[in-house]
Scaffold this active site. Sequence first.
Site, PDB file in Angstrom:
ATOM      1  N   SER A 144      -1.669   2.335 -10.467  1.00 27.99           N
ATOM      2  CA  SER A 144      -1.753   2.451  -8.850  1.00 27.99           C
ATOM      3  C   SER A 144      -0.913   3.608  -8.593  1.00 27.99           C
ATOM      4  O   SER A 144       0.131   3.825  -9.205  1.00 27.99           O
ATOM      5  CB  SER A 144      -1.369   1.122  -8.114  1.00 27.99           C
ATOM      6  OG  SER A 144      -1.302   1.212  -6.871  1.00 27.99           O
ATOM      7  N   TYR A 157       4.116  -5.795  -7.180  1.00 24.52           N
ATOM      8  CA  TYR A 157       3.052  -5.145  -7.604  1.00 24.52           C
ATOM      9  C   TYR A 157       3.472  -3.661  -8.036  1.00 24.52           C
ATOM     10  O   TYR A 157       3.155  -3.069  -9.085  1.00 24.52           O
ATOM     11  CB  TYR A 157       2.096  -4.978  -6.837  1.00 24.52           C
ATOM     12  CG  TYR A 157       0.804  -4.183  -6.821  1.00 24.52           C
ATOM     13  CD1 TYR A 157      -0.215  -4.637  -7.365  1.00 24.52           C
ATOM     14  CD2 TYR A 157       0.701  -2.843  -6.570  1.00 24.52           C
ATOM     15  CE1 TYR A 157      -1.295  -3.761  -7.898  1.00 24.52           C
ATOM     16  CE2 TYR A 157      -0.434  -1.920  -6.595  1.00 24.52           C
ATOM     17  CZ  TYR A 157      -1.557  -2.699  -7.510  1.00 24.52           C
ATOM     18  OH  TYR A 157      -2.766  -1.906  -7.765  1.00 24.52           O
ATOM     19  N   LYS A 161       3.390  -2.419 -11.951  1.00 17.53           N
ATOM     20  CA  LYS A 161       2.638  -1.269 -12.214  1.00 17.53           C
ATOM     21  C   LYS A 161       3.351   0.126 -12.826  1.00 17.53           C
ATOM     22  O   LYS A 161       3.013   0.609 -13.501  1.00 17.53           O
ATOM     23  CB  LYS A 161       1.768  -0.706 -11.112  1.00 17.53           C
ATOM     24  CG  LYS A 161       0.661  -1.815 -10.544  1.00 17.53           C
ATOM     25  CD  LYS A 161      -0.364  -1.778 -11.629  1.00 17.53           C
ATOM     26  CE  LYS A 161      -1.723  -2.330 -11.194  1.00 17.53           C
ATOM     27  NZ  LYS A 161      -2.836  -2.522 -12.152  1.00 17.53           N
TER      28      LYS A 161
END
Length: 263
Positions: A144, A157, A161
Amino acid sequence: MDLGLKGKVAAITGGSIGIGLGVAEAFAREGTHLVLGARQKERLTAETDRLASTYGIRAVPVAGDIATAEGAEQFVAAAKEHFGGADILVNNAGTGSNETIMEASDDKWQAYWELHVMAAVRLARGFVPMIKARGGGAILHNASICAVQPLWYEPIYNVTKAALLMFSKNLANEVIKDNIRVNTINPGLILTPDWVNTAKKLTAGSGGDWQSYLQTVADEHAPIKRFGTVEELADFFVFLCSDRASYCVGATYHVNGGMLKTI
C-alpha cells in the site's frame, strides 16, 4: 502484447473480491490457470466457476484463513494437488484498520501481523520450492502507499504494510538465484467494494451521495483527481509477473495517480 502467461498457474490470496478478483480476471484473460484463496466459500466458489467458464481455464477455490498457519498450508497443498505447484504467487489478502497506538490491543496488532506479514512468510516457504522446480517465476506482494506514506487513523495497517515491503525486498535478494523475481506494488486510491461500502455508510445520514464523498477523497489525495479502477491496477500486476518484466527484481512500484508526495 503477448505476456507469455497462457498455461501458467497463478496462486492469488484474497481472490474473491476487489483487487484480488480483478487480478485473477486479468490473469484468466491471458489464459493463466488459477488457485484462488479467500475466507467466504460461497462467493469464492461462484467467482472461480465464473472465471473458469468465461475464459476456458482451470480455477481452484481454496476457502480458508490465510492469516493462520493451517490456512497457509491448505493453500499451498491445493496448488500442489491440482497443478503440481505454481509459477506465480500473488500475496494480496489484507484489510485496513482503524485505531490509535495508545488504545489498540496487542491482539489487534498480532492479527494484522499474521495477515499482512506472516502469511507472506509462510507462503514463501511453501511456494518457493514449487516455483523453483518449475524453472522459476514470480512473487508479487500487494502492499500500500501507506507503507511509505502513512494515514493517521490506521497505524497498525501502516506498520504491517511497511514490514511486508521490507520482507519482499529481502525475499527478492534470497530467491533471485532460483530465477524467482519478487516485487511489490503500492496502490493508492483504488475503487474497491470496500471503498464504496464505506462511502455509503458515511453518507447514509446526509443524503447518501456517496459518489461525491469519494470525489472529495480523490480531490484531497490524488493529483489525478479520481480513484483508480481495479482493472488499471490488475493489468500492472499481470505485467510484472510476466517475462516482459524480466529485469524487475526487488523493486516497489507505486500505482497511485500521483498520491505519493515524495520522489
